[in-house]
Write a protein that holds these residues in place. Sequence first.
Motif, PDB file in Angstrom:
ATOM      1  N   ILE A  19      38.226  43.353  20.236  1.00 44.45           N
ATOM      2  CA  ILE A  19      38.874  42.089  20.559  1.00 44.45           C
ATOM      3  C   ILE A  19      39.904  42.339  21.652  1.00 44.45           C
ATOM      4  O   ILE A  19      40.679  43.294  21.576  1.00 44.45           O
ATOM      5  N   GLU A  20      39.869  41.495  22.685  1.00 42.78           N
ATOM      6  CA  GLU A  20      40.838  41.583  23.774  1.00 42.78           C
ATOM      7  C   GLU A  20      41.884  40.509  23.577  1.00 42.78           C
ATOM      8  O   GLU A  20      41.556  39.322  23.449  1.00 42.78           O
ATOM      9  N   CYS A  21      43.150  40.922  23.554  1.00 37.66           N
ATOM     10  CA  CYS A  21      44.248  39.978  23.375  1.00 37.66           C
ATOM     11  C   CYS A  21      44.272  38.977  24.531  1.00 37.66           C
ATOM     12  O   CYS A  21      44.146  39.365  25.689  1.00 37.66           O
ATOM     13  N   PRO A  22      44.453  37.680  24.215  1.00 37.23           N
ATOM     14  CA  PRO A  22      44.441  36.670  25.274  1.00 37.23           C
ATOM     15  C   PRO A  22      45.685  36.690  26.151  1.00 37.23           C
ATOM     16  O   PRO A  22      45.681  36.095  27.229  1.00 37.23           O
ATOM     17  N   LEU A  23      46.740  37.392  25.718  1.00 37.92           N
ATOM     18  CA  LEU A  23      48.003  37.297  26.467  1.00 37.92           C
ATOM     19  C   LEU A  23      48.158  38.407  27.504  1.00 37.92           C
ATOM     20  O   LEU A  23      48.416  38.129  28.684  1.00 37.92           O
ATOM     21  N   ARG A  51      43.261  45.821  24.023  1.00 38.05           N
ATOM     22  CA  ARG A  51      42.005  45.747  23.275  1.00 38.05           C
ATOM     23  C   ARG A  51      42.130  46.555  21.979  1.00 38.05           C
ATOM     24  O   ARG A  51      42.791  47.603  21.945  1.00 38.05           O
ATOM     25  N   PHE A  52      41.472  46.041  20.934  1.00 43.49           N
ATOM     26  CA  PHE A  52      41.500  46.677  19.614  1.00 43.49           C
ATOM     27  C   PHE A  52      40.081  46.813  19.085  1.00 43.49           C
ATOM     28  O   PHE A  52      39.255  45.914  19.259  1.00 43.49           O
ATOM     29  N   ASP A  53      39.836  47.933  18.395  1.00 40.52           N
ATOM     30  CA  ASP A  53      38.579  48.128  17.680  1.00 40.52           C
ATOM     31  C   ASP A  53      38.642  47.309  16.392  1.00 40.52           C
ATOM     32  O   ASP A  53      39.538  47.534  15.565  1.00 40.52           O
ATOM     33  N   ILE A  54      37.720  46.382  16.209  1.00 43.43           N
ATOM     34  CA  ILE A  54      37.765  45.505  15.042  1.00 43.43           C
ATOM     35  C   ILE A  54      37.556  46.275  13.741  1.00 43.43           C
ATOM     36  O   ILE A  54      38.161  45.972  12.716  1.00 43.43           O
ATOM     37  N   ARG A  55      36.691  47.267  13.767  1.00 44.99           N
ATOM     38  CA  ARG A  55      36.354  47.979  12.527  1.00 44.99           C
ATOM     39  C   ARG A  55      37.522  48.827  12.017  1.00 44.99           C
ATOM     40  O   ARG A  55      37.723  48.962  10.816  1.00 44.99           O
ATOM     41  N   THR A  56      38.295  49.414  12.928  1.00 48.67           N
ATOM     42  CA  THR A  56      39.381  50.311  12.520  1.00 48.67           C
ATOM     43  C   THR A  56      40.764  49.722  12.780  1.00 48.67           C
ATOM     44  O   THR A  56      41.745  50.224  12.230  1.00 48.67           O
ATOM     45  N   GLY A  57      40.847  48.725  13.657  1.00 51.84           N
ATOM     46  CA  GLY A  57      42.129  48.174  14.072  1.00 51.84           C
ATOM     47  C   GLY A  57      42.799  48.962  15.181  1.00 51.84           C
ATOM     48  O   GLY A  57      43.864  48.563  15.667  1.00 51.84           O
TER      49      GLY A  57
END
Length: 104
Positions: A60-64, A68-74
């Motif tokens: 997921i890429e932050c809109p602001l 970017r973050f890995d969804i599975r691990t955070g």
Amino acid sequence: MNWIRVASASDLQDDEVLGLTVGSARIALYRIEGEFYATDNRCTHAEALMSEGYLEDGCIECPLHQARFDIRTGAALCAPATEPLRTHPVKREGEEIYIGAAAA
Ligand code: FES
């Protein structure tokens, strides 16, 4: 663990993210290749909602500011974020999606 029903599987298509309120927690629920994942819905860099970000390739890429973050691990994958997103347990029973009560 107590489980709280939060959605139906049909509420999300692959590569979509949904913002939820579970108890007092703001949660982002993701669907990737038919599997469901959940994180806090607040970017660890500032206050942006991850549910308004761009989801691709399990990240997921932050809109602001575009961290970017890995969804599975955070895990935080790039600046400006350095702290991981907190992840939450998710299970599917038939068409119903549940989040572990620790998220509430
Ligand atoms: Fe998400 Fe800044 S608020 S990267």
